[in-house]
Design an enzyme around this catalytic site. Structure first.
Site, PDB file in Angstrom:
ATOM      1  N   GLY A 374       0.824  -1.203   0.000  1.00  0.00           N
ATOM      2  CA  GLY A 374       0.000   0.000   0.000  1.00  0.00           C
ATOM      3  C   GLY A 374       0.853   1.246   0.000  1.00  0.00           C
ATOM      4  O   GLY A 374       2.076   1.199   0.150  1.00  0.00           O
ATOM      5  N   PRO A 375       0.233   2.396  -0.189  1.00  0.00           N
ATOM      6  CA  PRO A 375       0.966   3.670  -0.223  1.00  0.00           C
ATOM      7  C   PRO A 375       1.634   3.959   1.118  1.00  0.00           C
ATOM      8  O   PRO A 375       1.287   3.359   2.148  1.00  0.00           O
ATOM      9  CB  PRO A 375      -0.139   4.697  -0.526  1.00  0.00           C
ATOM     10  N   GLY A 377       2.374   5.532   4.639  1.00  0.00           N
ATOM     11  CA  GLY A 377       1.569   6.180   5.667  1.00  0.00           C
ATOM     12  C   GLY A 377       0.211   5.573   5.916  1.00  0.00           C
ATOM     13  O   GLY A 377      -0.584   6.162   6.651  1.00  0.00           O
ATOM     14  N   LYS A 380       1.077   0.122   7.495  1.00  0.00           N
ATOM     15  CA  LYS A 380       1.522  -1.261   7.283  1.00  0.00           C
ATOM     16  C   LYS A 380       2.369  -1.752   8.456  1.00  0.00           C
ATOM     17  O   LYS A 380       2.130  -2.828   8.997  1.00  0.00           O
ATOM     18  CB  LYS A 380       2.318  -1.346   5.967  1.00  0.00           C
ATOM     19  N   SER A 698      -4.112   3.419 -18.822  1.00  0.00           N
ATOM     20  CA  SER A 698      -5.374   3.911 -18.263  1.00  0.00           C
ATOM     21  C   SER A 698      -5.677   5.365 -18.620  1.00  0.00           C
ATOM     22  O   SER A 698      -6.782   5.834 -18.349  1.00  0.00           O
ATOM     23  CB  SER A 698      -5.360   3.757 -16.735  1.00  0.00           C
ATOM     24  N   LYS A 741      -7.757   5.609  -7.236  1.00  0.00           N
ATOM     25  CA  LYS A 741      -8.110   6.677  -8.183  1.00  0.00           C
ATOM     26  C   LYS A 741      -9.362   7.424  -7.728  1.00  0.00           C
ATOM     27  O   LYS A 741      -9.427   8.658  -7.840  1.00  0.00           O
ATOM     28  CB  LYS A 741      -8.311   6.083  -9.580  1.00  0.00           C
TER      29      LYS A 741
END
Length: 812
Positions: A374-375, A377, A380, A698, A741
């Site tokens: 995941g991004p 912050g 995790k 995309s 998104k």
């Protein structure tokens, strides 16, 4: 109840009494775990109430009873089916009554009996009995004689090796000349053979067959005794060797003391020896440790190799070979801890609870290797720490970012100066437990150079089928990692080698919504930063509106790190004000935020402002840091059929741009564009933030929308964002990273989102109702639907105030 010991009586004393006649019916005394043979004496202990009454009422001058062995010794009130069918007619010779009511008997076995019909069950058993006579065929006499000699010889060897048998038994057996009585005597004398075997001897009426059975039993018993004797000799030899070494070592110490040599080394060696014995090492490791210790004891202290060997032994005894934390698996407690420490992340929490549920039912199950992706912050690392807390396990964290040396995982060989074990063994030593929660942080940041590939070294560590024998180069002995719960983290999986990725179960942790960020800041971040800056809740307070202002206008991220930094910046300014003498409480409001943090970094008006002119469309992109809003700008100049692409675009994105132009040229007539426009025009497509590499399919719908807007003169609606891959036939294909998104569009204040129709399932599964309630999500299958939704009406040269009519696929 019975005593399994058989009295050693001279066979002449056990001759049958011809004057004793066996009645057709006798009281039956059940025996447990023992067999009484004819012509033998045996002490019996009688305690059962029914058996005591039987003995008291046994009348007649001969005091005869029948004894039969129980099939199952645990049955308290045996019936006919609980007894073997062959027993022994028995005479009670002596009787002793004890103060507790039980009896002690001396009984003599007379002859074999067949158990017939039971005539009485209470108060004790009585049954019809018939004598069971031995069978000896004349043709078998020679074989019987040979078997008797063999049995006597083997029995002598058994007696000589067994400490439980008296030597007198050898002579007694030699004096018996009758084959049947010899077999019965030897079988009754062997205390080590089981009751079923003795019963089989008793039931074998054929004398030759009985001797053959006994002969095979004796040979097996002799083999066991010979093996036991061999083992005993080896043990005594080893003990003698150890004693010899001990005496020599003591003599060596005495010589060293006489010579005045320092005995510190000897004390050090003995201290290490004690630590090695107490470390609980596996046998192979213990053998290696003792070998190294003996080698160390022979070295001079001043030798260079002495320090290397001593350090190695220190590491061996420090590793937790047999130390583990007793984990507590309480699913409700674990869920409450995870919910208290982390908002959302439901998929990750559910997977962790599922693993713990399986481990609770099957503690020996090999756990999965979880990989949180995941991004930055999103929590995790802290999620892994919460797992360790909920299980009451130790927590170890090793950062893999920038690691390029394979030895950091496996350790250096001892031949190198300053060699140490790898980070895995070092982490376990710090934890002092062999079953901690071990997090390998930033696994996607591993590097590789001439020193090796750490990712390849992790293949064994992260494979539950292999890591039970992990061998560190420094220790050079196997260590069991199967009890360690490994958790890895990554921002993106692409850099992770496929073989390593295949060993991990990937759990994606998406970015947070505004509501989730608000909740996290109210429950965790504000209190943490206030305390870190020496403030209290009475001295500074944050309103909900102030936190929303920080989230919307000062941070635009998937996680909460920048949000925490901005809250920390506000606390610093309040702390400075108090340090300068102004101790009045401060309430953080949106106005105070603007005054202390300065002008907003992100404004919603910026997005709408950039799309006022035709040729600018808003796309949505996925990055390792979460979703981002992407602008695509198109312009037309006089030229000759040229397409220029700028913005640091990758090959796939360039191909999407060419496909978008081809579709527009093919459908120019339907869009109200001159079909020959490209002959006299140069088209330039630009994606801002040119220093950042961009790639992927995309942005196809965004590029075709920007081209159509520029060529038709119709601006793109300022609140519409889109994503999707396109084909030359005008289809819109699904893409990934939908939740990230959508969150990016929401952060940018965009209320209308255009997505591929095939992503509708992902939206329904990944986006909560709370996240979708104020968004207008339209699902499209063709480029025509995209343009109908995105382009302002042709009558409005500036911008449409309302969106066109939604398609049937839209979701309100």
């Amino acid at each position: 109840m019975s005593d399994p010991r058989t009295l050693a009586i001279d066979p002449d004393d056990t001759a049958d009494d011809p004057g004793v006649e066996i009645p057709p019916e006798l009281p039956v005394l059940p025996l447990r775990d023992t067999v009484l043979f004819p012509n033998s004496f045996m002490p019996l202990a009688v305690a059962r109430e029914a058996s005591v009454r039987l003995i008291d009422e046994a009348g007649g001058p001969d005091r005869l009873i029948a004894v039969f062995t129980q099939r199952d010794a645990s049955v308290e009130e045996p019936r006919e089916e609980d007894l073997y069918q062959v027993g022994t007619a028995t005479r009670i010779h002596k009787l002793f009554k004890l103060p507790d009511g039980s009896l002690r008997l001396i009984v003599q076995g007379l002859r074999r009996l067949h158990l017939g019909r039971v005539t009485q069950l209470h108060p004790y058993l009585r049954a019809e009995v018939t004598p069971a006579d031995e069978e000896a065929k004349p043709a078998d006499l020679i074989e019987i004689d040979a078997l008797m000699r063999n049995v006597k010889t083997t029995f002598q060897q058994v007696v000589s090796l067994s400490p439980l048998l008296s030597d007198d038994l050898q002579q007694l057996a030699q004096n018996i000349g009758e084959a049947g009585r010899l077999a019965d005597f030897i079988a009754s004398s062997l205390a080590t053979i089981g009751t079923p075997v003795k019963q089989e001897v008793l039931e074998t009426l054929d004398v030759r067959a009985r001797l053959d059975l006994l002969n095979r039993t004796l040979i097996k018993e002799l083999e066991v005794l010979e093996l036991g004797s061999k083992i005993q000799s080896q043990v005594q030899s080893e003990v003698g060797k150890n004693q010899r070494e001990y005496f020599l070592r003591e003599q060596m110490k005495a010589i060293q003391r006489e010579l005045g040599e320092d005995d510190d080394q000897a004390k050090e060696i003995e201290e290490l020896r004690g630590k090695i014995e107490a470390a609980g090492m596996p046998e192979a490791v213990l053998k290696e440790a003792v070998r190294e210790l003996d080698r160390l004891a022979k070295m001079p202290v001043a030798a260079a190799e002495y320090t290397v060997s001593r350090t190695y032994l220190d590491w061996l005894v420090a590793v937790p070979w047999n130390k583990r934390t007793d984990e507590v698996i309480d699913l409700k407690r674990t869920k409450s801890i995870l919910d208290a420490d982390h908002s959302d992340l439901e998929k990750a929490k559910d997977r962790i609870l599922e693993y713990l549920a399986v481990r609770k039912l099957n503690p020996g199950v090999k756990g999965p290797i979880l990989c949180f992706v995941g991004p930055p912050g999103v929590g995790k690392t802290s999620l892994a720490r919460s797992i360790a807390t909920s299980l009451d396990r130790k927590f170890v964290r090793v950062s893999l970012g920038g690691m390029r040396d394979e030895a950091e995982i496996r350790g250096h060989r001892r031949t190198y100066i300053g060699a140490l074990p790898g980070q895995v063994i070092q982490g376990l030593r710090r934890a002092e437990s062999k079953n901690p929660v071990f997090i390998l942080d930033e696994i996607d940041k591993l590097g590789a150079d001439f020193r090796g590939d750490p990712a390849s070294a992790l293949l064994e560590v992260l494979d539950p089928e292999q890591n039970s024998t992990f061998r560190d180069h420094y220790l050079d002995v196997p260590f069991d990692l199967s009890e360690v719960l490994f958790i890895t983290t990554a921002n993106v999986l692409d850099p992770v080698p496929p073989a390593l990725r295949d060993r991990m179960e990937v759990l994606e942790l998406p970015g947070y919504t505004e509501e989730e960020k608000l909740k996290i800041s109210q429950e965790h971040l504000v209190a943490k930063q206030v305390a870190n800056h020496g403030l209290t809740d009475e001295q500074v307070t944050f309103s909900e509106a102030a936190l929303r202002t920080i989230i919307r206008n000062y941070t635009r991220e998937a996680g909460v790190r920048n949000l925490e930094r901005e809250i920390g910046a506000l606390c610093r300014k309040v702390a400075r004000r108090r340090a300068e003498g102004d101790e009045s409480p401060v309430a953080i409001t949106p106005e105070v935020v603007a005054a202390l943090l300065g002008a907003p970094k992100y404004l919603d008006e910026e997005v709408a402002e950039r799309t006022k002119k035709p040729g600018v469309a808003i796309g949505l992109a996925w990055t390792p840091a979460g979703g981002e809003v992407l602008f695509v700008e198109a312009t037309r100049m006089h030229g000759t059929a040229t397409l220029t692409l700028t913005g640091h675009l990758g090959d796939v994105m360039k191909e999407s741009a060419r496909a978008a132009l081809s579709w527009v040229r093919t459908h120019a007539g339907g869009l109200g564009i001159d079909p020959d426009f490209f002959k006299t025009a140069e088209i330039h497509l630009h994606v801002p933030s040119g220093a950042i590499p961009k790639d992927g399919p995309s942005a196809g719908v965004t590029m075709v929308t920007a081209l159509a807007s520029e060529l038709t003169g119709r601006p793109v609606r300022g609140d519409v964002a889109m994503t999707g891959e396109i084909t030359l036939s005008g289809k819109v294909l699904p893409v990934g990273g939908i939740k990230e998104k959508v969150l990016a569009a929401r952060r940018a204040g965009l209320g209308t989102i255009v997505l591929p129709h095939q992503n509708e399932k992902s939206v329904n599964e990944d986006l909560s109702e709370e996240l979708r309630h104020d968004l207008r999500i339209h699902f499209v299958s063709t480029i025509d639907e995209v343009l109908a939704l995105a382009l302002a009406p042709a009558a409005d040269a500036e911008r449409a105030g309302e969106s066109p009519v939604a398609t049937e696929a839209s979701v309100g």
